[in-house]
Design an enzyme around this catalytic site. Structure first.
Site, mmCIF file in Angstrom:
data_model
loop_
_atom_site.group_PDB
_atom_site.id
_atom_site.type_symbol
_atom_site.label_atom_id
_atom_site.label_comp_id
_atom_site.label_asym_id
_atom_site.label_seq_id
_atom_site.Cartn_x
_atom_site.Cartn_y
_atom_site.Cartn_z
ATOM 1 C CE1 TYR A 68 -5.464 1.254 -3.354
ATOM 2 C CE2 TYR A 68 -6.813 -0.558 -2.583
ATOM 3 C CZ TYR A 68 -6.326 0.724 -2.424
ATOM 4 O OH TYR A 68 -6.707 1.458 -1.330
ATOM 5 N N PRO A 118 -4.060 1.028 8.835
ATOM 6 C CG PRO A 118 -5.286 -0.974 8.825
ATOM 7 C CD PRO A 118 -4.780 0.123 7.919
ATOM 8 C CG LEU A 119 -1.624 -3.344 10.486
ATOM 9 C CD1 LEU A 119 -1.213 -4.615 9.758
ATOM 10 C CD2 LEU A 119 -1.798 -3.619 11.979
#
Length: 289
Positions: free
Chosen positions: A65, A218-219
């Site tokens: 990341y 999750p969104l």
């Protein structure tokens, strides 16, 4: 807004690490949107510190990341070290990201996984990692290749004490079963949101086995889903669509851990506020329809 993360409940990760079911994902700390400009470093550090102030005790990250010179692991260490005793940090290994690649494009061989775990340890400034996921396959649908050789490497690092618990990410049911034959699996991280419940069978396996299920995206992924059910529920509760998406996950199963990520202080407050949103049986039934 005052958030009450504890109202979202807790889960015993691996049977011995108690975490709030509302956590934080670090993927969006370097950049807020795919291909977007870098986030402000000071704001990213403030987001992390505020998350912990509000009760977050589970942060999900990865050494891959990083964008534009900003790396999630470095930001976490700079913001939070020395770490609170109850803070659980989960990371992922497996994807290979060559110099110049914007995103991972391949897979590390088994022989290089130890080095990737040690990289996470160095970057985070930890003497052990609480939870390490093996993420096989590409960036789209889970692949079907065997994962036993690579998962066995992580199991060996667990035996050495470098890793406390093991997980698998972006996997099929067969791959999860293969991993469980080698060592206990504490968590699964697959793509799932309440408008895209295509992984429901995997969730059922996790429920039966007491394995945490921490959905990525999750969104919805790269944009909030335009879903009439979510909008109607949000209107009934005076909430936002992201809050309904997150509260819906927590209401769907007691093994789900929500790990929404953001580089925005305002969005952080909004997301974590979902832990206190209580959906009704009617709301949950609407989301399942």
């Amino acid at each position: 807004m005052t958030t009450k993360i504890a109202e979202g409940g807790h889960f015993e990760l691996g049977g011995d690490l108690r975490v709030a079911r509302m956590g934080f994902g670090a993927m969006r700390l370097p950049v807020s949107r795919r291909g977007g400009p870098p986030n402000d470093r000071d704001i990213a550090l403030a987001v992390l510190r505020r998350a912990v102030e509000l009760g977050v005790d589970h942060i999900d990250t990865a050494a891959f990341y990083h964008q534009h010179g900003l790396a999630a692991n470095e930001l976490i260490r700079a913001a939070l070290s020395p770490y609170p005793d109850d803070l659980v940090i989960a990371t992922k290994v497996g994807p290979h990201r060559a110099p110049g690649d914007q995103y991972p494009t391949g897979q590390l061989p088994a022989a290089e996984l130890r080095g990737e775990v040690e990289r996470n340890l160095r970057e985070l400034g930890r003497d052990h990692l609480d939870l390490v996921y093996l993420r096989p396959g590409g960036m789209e649908d889970p692949g079907g290749e065997p994962i036993g050789e690579r998962f066995a490497v992580l199991a060996g690092l667990r035996d050495e004490g470098l890793v406390r618990h093991l997980g698998v990410s972006h996997v099929s049911a067969a791959q999860l079963a293969e991993a469980r034959e080698i060592a206990p699996v504490a968590a699964v991280q697959n793509r799932f949101d309440v408008t895209r419940p295509q992984d429901a069978r995997m969730l059922a396996v996790c429920e039966e086995a007491g394995i945490a299920y921490a959905p990525y995206f999750p969104l919805g992924g790269f944009g909030i889903p335009d879903d009439a059910r979510v909008k109607a529920i949000a209107a009934r509760h005076g909430a936002t669509a992201p809050q309904v998406l997150l509260a819906g996950l927590l209401a769907l199963s007691p093994v789900i851990l929500a790990i929404p990520g953001t580089g925005s202080p305002a969005h952080l407050e909004e997301n974590l506020g979902a832990a206190a949103l209580r959906l009704t049986a009617e709301d949950v039934a609407d989301l399942r329809s």
